[in-house]
Design a protein around this motif. Structure first.
Motif, PDB file in Angstrom:
ATOM      1  N   GLY A 179      -7.909   7.502  -0.864  1.00  0.00           N
ATOM      2  CA  GLY A 179      -8.940   6.570  -1.338  1.00  0.00           C
ATOM      3  C   GLY A 179      -9.347   6.945  -2.749  1.00  0.00           C
ATOM      4  O   GLY A 179      -9.371   8.132  -3.099  1.00  0.00           O
ATOM      5  N   ARG A 180      -9.640   5.950  -3.574  1.00  0.00           N
ATOM      6  CA  ARG A 180      -9.991   6.201  -4.979  1.00  0.00           C
ATOM      7  C   ARG A 180     -11.108   7.229  -5.070  1.00  0.00           C
ATOM      8  O   ARG A 180     -12.020   7.250  -4.254  1.00  0.00           O
ATOM      9  N   ASP A 239       0.821  -1.215   0.000  1.00  0.00           N
ATOM     10  CA  ASP A 239       0.000   0.000   0.000  1.00  0.00           C
ATOM     11  C   ASP A 239       0.857   1.268   0.000  1.00  0.00           C
ATOM     12  O   ASP A 239       0.498   2.273  -0.619  1.00  0.00           O
ATOM     13  N   GLN A 240       1.987   1.191   0.670  1.00  0.00           N
ATOM     14  CA  GLN A 240       2.882   2.350   0.721  1.00  0.00           C
ATOM     15  C   GLN A 240       3.524   2.581  -0.650  1.00  0.00           C
ATOM     16  O   GLN A 240       3.604   3.717  -1.131  1.00  0.00           O
ATOM     17  N   ILE A 296      -4.822  32.718  -7.259  1.00  0.00           N
ATOM     18  CA  ILE A 296      -5.296  31.391  -7.657  1.00  0.00           C
ATOM     19  C   ILE A 296      -4.178  30.377  -7.435  1.00  0.00           C
ATOM     20  O   ILE A 296      -3.042  30.583  -7.859  1.00  0.00           O
ATOM     21  N   THR A 297      -4.523  29.297  -6.751  1.00  0.00           N
ATOM     22  CA  THR A 297      -3.568  28.220  -6.512  1.00  0.00           C
ATOM     23  C   THR A 297      -4.066  26.977  -7.242  1.00  0.00           C
ATOM     24  O   THR A 297      -5.234  26.630  -7.127  1.00  0.00           O
ATOM     25  N   VAL A 298      -3.181  26.336  -7.968  1.00  0.00           N
ATOM     26  CA  VAL A 298      -3.538  25.063  -8.611  1.00  0.00           C
ATOM     27  C   VAL A 298      -2.828  23.943  -7.856  1.00  0.00           C
ATOM     28  O   VAL A 298      -1.608  24.016  -7.636  1.00  0.00           O
ATOM     29  N   THR A 299      -3.586  22.957  -7.442  1.00  0.00           N
ATOM     30  CA  THR A 299      -2.981  21.890  -6.662  1.00  0.00           C
ATOM     31  C   THR A 299      -3.621  20.532  -6.971  1.00  0.00           C
ATOM     32  O   THR A 299      -4.495  20.447  -7.832  1.00  0.00           O
ATOM     33  N   GLN A 300      -3.172  19.496  -6.271  1.00  0.00           N
ATOM     34  CA  GLN A 300      -3.616  18.140  -6.566  1.00  0.00           C
ATOM     35  C   GLN A 300      -4.761  17.706  -5.652  1.00  0.00           C
ATOM     36  O   GLN A 300      -4.757  18.000  -4.460  1.00  0.00           O
ATOM     37  N   GLY A 301      -5.657  16.949  -6.202  1.00  0.00           N
ATOM     38  CA  GLY A 301      -6.601  16.210  -5.373  1.00  0.00           C
ATOM     39  C   GLY A 301      -5.958  14.903  -4.947  1.00  0.00           C
ATOM     40  O   GLY A 301      -4.852  14.563  -5.385  1.00  0.00           O
ATOM     41  N   PHE A 302      -6.616  14.182  -4.036  1.00  0.00           N
ATOM     42  CA  PHE A 302      -6.314  12.764  -3.794  1.00  0.00           C
ATOM     43  C   PHE A 302      -5.086  12.511  -2.920  1.00  0.00           C
ATOM     44  O   PHE A 302      -4.914  11.425  -2.413  1.00  0.00           O
ATOM     45  N   LEU A 303      -4.214  13.537  -2.720  1.00  0.00           N
ATOM     46  CA  LEU A 303      -2.931  13.258  -2.069  1.00  0.00           C
ATOM     47  C   LEU A 303      -2.805  13.907  -0.700  1.00  0.00           C
ATOM     48  O   LEU A 303      -3.403  14.937  -0.426  1.00  0.00           O
ATOM     49  N   GLY A 304      -1.986  13.281   0.121  1.00  0.00           N
ATOM     50  CA  GLY A 304      -1.610  13.863   1.402  1.00  0.00           C
ATOM     51  C   GLY A 304      -0.171  13.495   1.704  1.00  0.00           C
ATOM     52  O   GLY A 304       0.457  12.736   0.965  1.00  0.00           O
ATOM     53  N   GLY A 305       0.355  14.045   2.798  1.00  0.00           N
ATOM     54  CA  GLY A 305       1.724  13.744   3.189  1.00  0.00           C
ATOM     55  C   GLY A 305       1.758  13.236   4.628  1.00  0.00           C
ATOM     56  O   GLY A 305       1.008  13.717   5.474  1.00  0.00           O
ATOM     57  N   THR A 306       2.627  12.256   4.878  1.00  0.00           N
ATOM     58  CA  THR A 306       2.714  11.688   6.228  1.00  0.00           C
ATOM     59  C   THR A 306       3.772  12.439   7.034  1.00  0.00           C
ATOM     60  O   THR A 306       4.578  13.198   6.476  1.00  0.00           O
ATOM     61  N   SER A 354      -0.187   7.606   8.586  1.00  0.00           N
ATOM     62  CA  SER A 354       0.468   6.732   7.609  1.00  0.00           C
ATOM     63  C   SER A 354      -0.422   5.571   7.179  1.00  0.00           C
ATOM     64  O   SER A 354       0.064   4.495   6.881  1.00  0.00           O
ATOM     65  N   THR A 355      -1.732   5.798   7.145  1.00  0.00           N
ATOM     66  CA  THR A 355      -2.634   4.779   6.611  1.00  0.00           C
ATOM     67  C   THR A 355      -2.604   4.908   5.089  1.00  0.00           C
ATOM     68  O   THR A 355      -3.309   5.736   4.516  1.00  0.00           O
ATOM     69  N   TYR A 356      -1.750   4.118   4.460  1.00  0.00           N
ATOM     70  CA  TYR A 356      -1.604   4.256   3.012  1.00  0.00           C
ATOM     71  C   TYR A 356      -2.884   3.840   2.304  1.00  0.00           C
ATOM     72  O   TYR A 356      -3.630   3.000   2.783  1.00  0.00           O
TER      73      TYR A 356
END
Ligand code: ASP
Ligand code: MG
Length: 416
Positions: free
Chosen positions: A195-196, A110-111, A176-186, A152-154
């Protein structure tokens, strides 16, 4: 502050990215956060890549090349000169991805998955940000992993809200800031995913943490419909929806909004608009704090379900202790129960037929219980049901299980 989320379909090719710029020009700002998903079906391809790499299958290189050429196709169409700085960023990103799949697969699956799959959003947000700047929608690119901090729950990162809120206030200022969905940092600076289909949730997290005025999710459907057009012909647009109804619908599996999206918005009463990127002049649906609307029946249809019936081996009653054992097993395996019912001697649940997890669960259950199951089951949920709609969806079906409450009915069924 306004938050706009563009999903995979809305950035799937060069024309789609140009359309994002057109949409952003309709909203002059001044302050906005633009959350983007991976382009088209890239996340599926990256999943396949993670799998091929981890399990040492031969097609790793082939999948990598496919992802690479897809993105360069879009880049070349958007930036024909090839001397644009974005080429360096994308080259660097693919370099990082390539390095990931050349490592020894020493970390848990998962990691590893998260370190590979995240590249879809990192790359698409770079391309969208660069193109918006070209199109005079001035913006800066932000690595969302520096803001949305998780444990750290991958593959299912749990947000550290306090820290995320603090970082969002620091890093998501004016413009205006453009950034990513779906991601985080541990805390160890690895990447997690949420999660999908988690980009909606990212938009909600950022909206919550910046006290945004509203969130708009741009989709390839006109808004929230009362049924998925994939399964039903004659669908209707729901123009206004209460948070509560929207939460119920997504809980039961309506795929239009990621289920975790609504709670942070409801907590701060931030309205959520669901609109069509193909027809941005139309209002679509607004989900907000309001009275339950005049109900029209809403359908949620799930196929490939398994109906499992669990009973004690000695034909004794199913009691609280059995139920708590059973629930613990499902929760440990990460299998979501889509509906359930119990009688004196057995407990029945309907779950997704997940071939990776289910056989093991059934084997474990069988140590203590008698387990019967039925696959190829369909599960239909109708919110605000009436007899006519029930008759319509159950025609030609055998109903194996029915669970009914005041507003909602669920039926597990099979073709007769
Ligand atoms: N790209 C991710 C996925 O396809 C997240 C998202 O699209 O919301 O699951
Ligand atoms: Mg998506």
């Amino acid at each position: 502050m306004r938050v706009f989320k563009f999903g995979g379909a809305s950035v799937k090719d060069a024309a789609a990215v140009r359309n994002v710029a057109e949409i952003m020009k309709r909203f002059p700002g001044p302050d906005a956060i633009v959350v983007v998903s991976a382009m088209g079906k890239t996340t599926n391809d990256l999943e396949a890549l993670a799998d091929a790499f981890y399990y040492r299958k031969k097609d790793t290189e082939h999948i990598f090349d496919k992802i690479l050429s897809y993105h360069y196709g879009i880049l070349n169409a958007l930036f024909p000169g090839k001397d644009h700085a974005v080429y360096r960023d994308i080259e660097e990103s693919f370099g990082i991805l390539e390095a990931e799949i050349e490592k020894e697969a020493a970390l848990p699956y998962d990691q590893v998955y998260d370190q590979i799959v995240c590249m879809g959003e990192l790359i698409s947000s770079r391309i969208v940000s660069a193109y918006l700047n070209e199109a005079k929608v001035k913006n800066r690119w932000l690595d969302v992993r520096d803001v949305i901090r998780t444990d750290s729950t991958y593959r299912e990162g749990k947000v550290n809200w306090e820290l995320t809120e603090k970082l969002a206030r620091e890093k998501l200022g004016e413009g205006i800031t453009v950034t990513q969905g779906f991601l985080g940092g541990t805390p160890e600076n690895y990447t997690t995913t949420l999660g999908r289909e988690g980009s909606d949730y990212s938009a909600a997290i950022l909206a919550y943490c910046t006290d945004a005025d509203d969130v708009t999710i741009w989709k390839d459907v006109p808004g929230v419909l009362n049924a998925d057009p994939k399964w039903f012909d004659d669908t209707r647009l729901i123009e206004q929806l209460s948070y509560q109804d929207a939460i119920e619908l997504s809980y039961y599996g309506a795929t239009v909004i990621h289920p975790k999206t609504l709670k942070p918005l409801q907590n701060k009463k931030i309205p959520l608009y669901v609109r069509s990127f193909l027809d941005p002049g139309k209002m679509g649906t607004v989900i907000s704090e309001q009275q339950l609307q005049l109900p029209i029946p809403c359908f949620i249809f799930k196929v490939n379900q398994v109906l499992i019936s669990i009973s004690p081996k000695d034909f004794s009653f199913i009691v609280e202790e059995n139920l708590s054992d059973i629930f613990r097993l499902f929760s440990q395996q990460g299998i979501k129960i889509n509906t359930m019912q119990n009688s004196a001697l057995s407990f029945s649940v309907c779950v997704e037929n997940d071939l990776r997890k289910l056989p093991q669960l059934i084997e474990t259950l069988r140590k203590k219980f008698r387990v019967l199951y039925n696959d190829q089951v369909e599960l239909v949920t109708i919110r605000y049901y009436d007899q006519a709609t029930i008759d319509r969806v159950t025609a030609g079906k055998n109903i194996l299980l029915e669970v009914k409450s005041r507003y909602t009915i669920q039926m597990a069924m099979k073709n007769a």
